[in-house]
Design an enzyme around this catalytic site. Sequence first.
Site, mmCIF file in Angstrom:
data_model
loop_
_atom_site.group_PDB
_atom_site.id
_atom_site.type_symbol
_atom_site.label_atom_id
_atom_site.label_comp_id
_atom_site.label_asym_id
_atom_site.label_seq_id
_atom_site.Cartn_x
_atom_site.Cartn_y
_atom_site.Cartn_z
ATOM 1 N N HIS A 57 0.863 -1.389 -0.027
ATOM 2 C CA HIS A 57 0.064 -0.065 -0.070
ATOM 3 C C HIS A 57 0.879 1.268 0.055
ATOM 4 C CE1 HIS A 57 -3.034 -2.772 0.928
ATOM 5 N NE2 HIS A 57 -2.587 -3.050 1.891
ATOM 6 N N HIS A 219 -7.094 -4.337 -1.097
ATOM 7 C CA HIS A 219 -6.586 -5.824 -1.588
ATOM 8 C C HIS A 219 -7.029 -6.512 -2.459
ATOM 9 C CE1 HIS A 219 -6.288 -4.661 2.873
ATOM 10 N NE2 HIS A 219 -5.259 -5.134 2.674
#
Lengths: 331, 331
Positions: A57, A219
């Site tokens: 991320h 995700h």
Amino acid sequence: MKKFVNDPKNFVAEMLEGLALANPTTLRYVPEYNLIMRADAPDPNKVSIVQGSGSGHEPAHVMTVGKGMLDAACPGDVFAAPPTDYVYETVKLVSSPKGVLLLVNNYTGDRMAFEMAQELAEAEDITVKTLFINDDVAVQDSTYTVGRRGVAGNFFVMKAVGAAAERGADLDEVARIGEKVNSVTRTMGMALTACTPPAKGSPLFDLPADEIEMGVGIHGEPGRKREKLMPANQIVDELLTAVVDDLPFQSGDRVALMVNGLGGTPISELYLIYGYAHKQLDSKGITIARSYVGEYCTSLDMAGASITLVRLDDEIESLLREPAEIAIRVF
Amino acid sequence: MKKFVNDPKNFVAEMLEGLALANPTTLRYVPEYNLIMRADAPDPNKVSIVQGSGSGHEPAHVMTVGKGMLDAACPGDVFAAPPTDYVYETVKLVSSPKGVLLLVNNYTGDRMAFEMAQELAEAEDITVKTLFINDDVAVQDSTYTVGRRGVAGNFFVMKAVGAAAERGADLDEVARIGEKVNSVTRTMGMALTACTPPAKGSPLFDLPADEIEMGVGIHGEPGRKREKLMPANQIVDELLTAVVDDLPFQSGDRVALMVNGLGGTPISELYLIYGYAHKQLDSKGITIARSYVGEYCTSLDMAGASITLVRLDDEIESLLREPAEIAIRVF
């Protein structure tokens, strides 16, 4: 898989080593516990701030360690929660007499790791509070969550609590501010393409060439629905409506507007999105006082974007305006 | 084509409008001439700095307008040189008694537009100098150039001349500094994937799933050779060798090292590249005094990266350390 990778097992460690080498005076990499911390942490005169999550991320959260934001970040492997003992060791390394605030995006694995680490730390008389961030309006429960997910809006929480800690606020006050920012922050994202985790070597999910995933998770979790590819402005309308209606944001509000890229979308497209979103909010009587365009919380190489709104008051706006010195440098 | 686009004809204008809306106090968008300028330009006490090029390379150059860097940028359409009259109007808008320095990456179309604009401006008694940037070591001549191409290294020229201008240096001195920085700056890039221009709607060239283009240009121009996909460290070795051997950089040199993403590569991979490049240079006795990791000069959504080295002396390093206030914000 077309990526810059050597052995996928070493992907995160090699990234962290590069991050520390590029910032030798401000950051310290502790390979034993896979963590990045401020070279000058802990500061006994301030609350220490820690966030962790799966990797993939970036810049969240290892590249937001620095004065005015995090004291340390303890990432897990790609899209995996950090081990409890690594979180625990991170807390010990930055432990301050003023206490430690843990920030956790609301995913079940991360919650478990951080809650257990808090218990272990408290058993050693370290004062710890934990704050869960859940800004994603897309879905109520998700693949890895009970309740809403935490996504790019966590940047505003990090920034506000980091600034409050630098000002010397105590742990209760820093936690109050974090809760408040989280309570007025809303995000929704969408994917044009799937992402490819290095260890998997192929796209994480199938998304046909003429479809998008509206409300996608960071995700690759399913969002609200699949839709046909549409012009950018229609995508923005759908994201904005979901975000605005949720709080709801209303005429007369002052807000921060963030357009966040998910990793594979160039900044030219993000500014195109920003322009239309800005005008739409303006037409609703919502004043944009702070603008953020770029990558803040990504999903590896996913093409896509999210929109975040934060309802500002004088306290939040003042904290967002404080300086921060983090690893992402743009001259 | 999976991109955030409405009508491809309006892609650049919509991006520029978004950029100006996100930076209302510092930037001004002039739609008639498709340009972005500092809201407070021109400053009669400093040389004005202008760069232009095709669009599609953002943040270059429209997002590097601001105090300490450019006074204006006049982009063309995606991968197309700006029209001469737009360059000319840009020069007039930021014209200063101390003169105007034009920065041009060395592509034939850009050279023509800027050289003609300089002539038009000089006919109106505006003092102008033009500096061509050619840091790309990949090939001697290329699809759109006679001589070497100008790529991500142009950032160091912009930064140094921008800082010198803020200090009050005269036009000859600012140009001297720009020439000097260009003369010690070397870059080479490579592509994992092709890029997709909005108006074309499909990849600009074919690159098989198991091949990379070593030495690629920022418009997808052919580089040195096609090679089989390889581990990241081998790619870095090949790029670094080409760059180091060219100047050449030698043991004892102090350098700035930039790892630049080409648009579709996430920052996690860029830091992985950085770490290995840093260690390789260190092992050669080359000291890295300044580190830059991120997107500086892209090729739309191309996955890939370039490596730039600048040999520093006290003057260049001091100019690179000056503050700059540009549109790309990271809190």
